[in-house]
Design a protein around this motif. Sequence first.
Motif, short mmCIF file in Angstrom:
data_model
loop_
_atom_site.label_atom_id
_atom_site.label_comp_id
_atom_site.label_asym_id
_atom_site.label_seq_id
_atom_site.Cartn_x
_atom_site.Cartn_y
_atom_site.Cartn_z
N PRO A 358 0.81 -1.22 0.00
CA PRO A 358 0.00 0.00 0.00
C PRO A 358 0.85 1.27 0.00
CG PRO A 358 -0.95 -1.60 1.50
CD PRO A 358 0.37 -2.17 1.05
N THR A 359 1.99 1.25 0.69
CA THR A 359 2.84 2.46 0.70
C THR A 359 3.26 2.82 -0.72
OG1 THR A 359 3.69 2.24 2.92
CG2 THR A 359 5.15 3.28 1.35
N ALA A 360 3.68 1.83 -1.48
CA ALA A 360 4.10 2.10 -2.86
C ALA A 360 2.91 2.62 -3.67
CB ALA A 360 4.67 0.83 -3.49
N ILE A 361 1.76 2.01 -3.47
CA ILE A 361 0.57 2.44 -4.22
C ILE A 361 0.25 3.91 -3.90
CG2 ILE A 361 -1.92 2.05 -4.55
CD1 ILE A 361 -1.30 -0.95 -3.84
N ARG A 362 0.30 4.25 -2.62
CA ARG A 362 -0.02 5.64 -2.24
C ARG A 362 1.00 6.62 -2.81
NH1 ARG A 362 -1.66 3.02 2.82
NH2 ARG A 362 0.47 3.31 3.57
N MET A 520 5.76 -0.38 15.26
CA MET A 520 5.24 0.55 14.25
C MET A 520 5.35 -0.12 12.88
SD MET A 520 7.18 3.98 15.55
CE MET A 520 8.76 3.17 15.79
N ASN A 521 4.59 0.40 11.95
CA ASN A 521 4.65 -0.12 10.59
C ASN A 521 4.90 1.08 9.67
OD1 ASN A 521 4.16 -1.29 8.08
ND2 ASN A 521 2.66 -2.71 8.93
N THR A 555 3.37 6.73 4.08
CA THR A 555 4.06 5.57 4.64
C THR A 555 3.21 4.82 5.69
OG1 THR A 555 5.11 6.96 6.32
CG2 THR A 555 6.34 6.60 4.29
N GLY A 556 1.96 5.20 5.87
CA GLY A 556 1.11 4.55 6.86
C GLY A 556 1.36 5.12 8.24
N GLN A 557 2.58 4.92 8.72
CA GLN A 557 2.99 5.54 9.97
C GLN A 557 4.35 6.19 9.78
OE1 GLN A 557 2.70 2.23 12.89
NE2 GLN A 557 1.28 3.55 13.98
#
Length: 648
Positions: A358-362, A520-521, A555-557
């Motif tokens: 998801p990080t790459a997608i965002r 953390m992620n 990066t989500g977090q």
Amino acid sequence: MSITGIYPPSDEFVRQAHVQGMEGYRELYRRAEQDPEAFWGDIAAREIHWFEKWKEVLDWKPPFAQWFVGAKTNVSYNCLDRHAASHRKNKVAILWEGEPGEQRFLTYQELLRLVSRFANVLKARGYKAGDRSIIYMPMIPELPIAMLACARLGITHSVVFGGFSAEALKARIQDLGATVVITADGGFRRVKEMKLKAAVDEAVAECPGVRDVIVYRRTGSDTAMQAGRDSWWHDLDAALTGPDAEHCPAVPLDSEHPLFVLYTSGTTGKPKGILHTTGGYLTHVTATMKWVFDLKDEDTYWCSADIGWVTGHSYIVYGPLSAGATSVMYEGTLDYPQFDRWWRLVEKYRVNILYTSPTAIRALIRQGDHWPEAHDLSSLRLLGSVGEPINPAAWEWYNRVIGKGRCPIVDTWWQTETGGILIAPMPGAVPAKPGSGTLPMPGVVPAIVDFHGYPVEPGHEGFLILRGPWPGMIRNIWGDPDRFKEQYWTKVPGAYFTGDAARCDHDGYYWILGRVDDVMNVSGHRLSTMEVESALVKHPVVAEAAVVGKPHEITGQAVCCFVTLKKGQGGDHDKLGQELRQWVAHEIGAFARPEEIRFTDALPKTRSGKIMRRLLREIVTSHTVTGDVTTLEDLSVVTNLAAQQDEE
Ligand code: PRX
């Protein structure tokens, strides 16, 4: 098109899928439930080559499991020799592109030849089954070659992600008791060289157990070599002579032989070495290649992870190669030289299956649709996601702009500890719901429970646990069985505690909500708050530190640190903040660099002196503090911190 709805696969997809329709899935799940040993025994017999068959499928003495007891096999043999001796011998096994644009197409025969040569190099230097190696390399084919050469001989490897610092590398070499380090002079990241050998020198200076450092020349930059310890890969390779240089029989190893240890962050400052073994792990990752990725012999399959993390181990190297796939490997970043690099790769190599985070997608969404739209992505047939919850907006974009509404999306939930995918849709069978990992793999029995271990009602939040063993499961924490038991198996007796919160809806679909511990992620990479805190308090001016994950759009977090300074220290906070961010990057690795350092006079603590991270998390998330603060030692600390936030 609704993004909260249900997305069944097209009839055409279902017709060609390995597992067809819900009935197909349910039948597999039911068989595994009724007789797990017969179920896994059948799969292992069908999918894997064994030098010797097992005496029993499973020996389960919780929390210790042995799968395929007494059997002998070899992961490298399964990934190479059996394909090189089949119709796949000239099929591309690894399709590699370097960041500067070079290409290498390694067929199964050629990969076997290169792996055998490197295994012979290791053998000639006296390494054998039971020894341990550290592999610290960029994303070049020699990285999987080194892994497969170790696996061939039974040398247990630990791959350390190239983004980790010398400090982190040293801790891993020492914990594992590695005697050989395999590395490269450096790697490329946006043209800049990432120096790897220099970090190895710094780390190995304090690791007297390391006898050999083997260095592959990737960048060609000046590299200091220490006589008696360091050798160039190509020199050792050139020294192999005779007709047997290219033959190195795979050693038949016990099914429970340690294949690799991968360090990951836990709830303490010390990373834990997650141990995976041979037969069960291989069975699990091979089976899920077909179930989840619906792999076909003619597919070009691309997992964009780095091999330094578990996704790369299981779904760039071992799973795809064991299943006889063409696995794409790309060295660089998604934005080099421009934001369409990935789409160029998809177009050029006619990629059919793309597995990313998801990080790459965002990050890609932010750059605009014109990048993917400029390329022919019609080869894509299946999309995958892993590492973090995928938010509906990212799911919708992935589906519409990349998949053109015709590619099923498999959201795969698993962990370093689980070895392979545990919750994900079988794409020809299980309709997707955006944001849900959907249903468990056959043989996997999840549950959502409360604090006391009792199941919660469908639709309610709780802790995700797993009942019963599965073949790819973690076998131990390297050198620390007590921590292994305590960490995973005591919170809900007899069950594996994942550390994730989740809920299960009325259709039995699982929705992962995130970690419940101090992990953390960040960009799908696991990082412990304690690890960053330990790094910070090593700095001479820092008295105390508390670290929390702060929501981040891409990066989500992101890492957010609250720091108190020793008496008399201080000065320019901006400068010191920069210095501390750099310090953490040096201690752990660039990916752990904090986004934010906040200086404060005191940290909120309970009367017994424990830092209340929950309150800090609330401050960075919602800017307010709610809930119970009665145990707080000094309430003004929190009100001050929250007020500081409002001023910013
Ligand atoms: O919190 C979950 C999250 O990543 C954690 C595992 O991290 P790691 O061991 O580094 O492995 C990552 C790749 C397998 C989990 O505890 N996570 C992983 N996949 C998903 C996820 N969260 C939500 N959805 C997922 N698909």
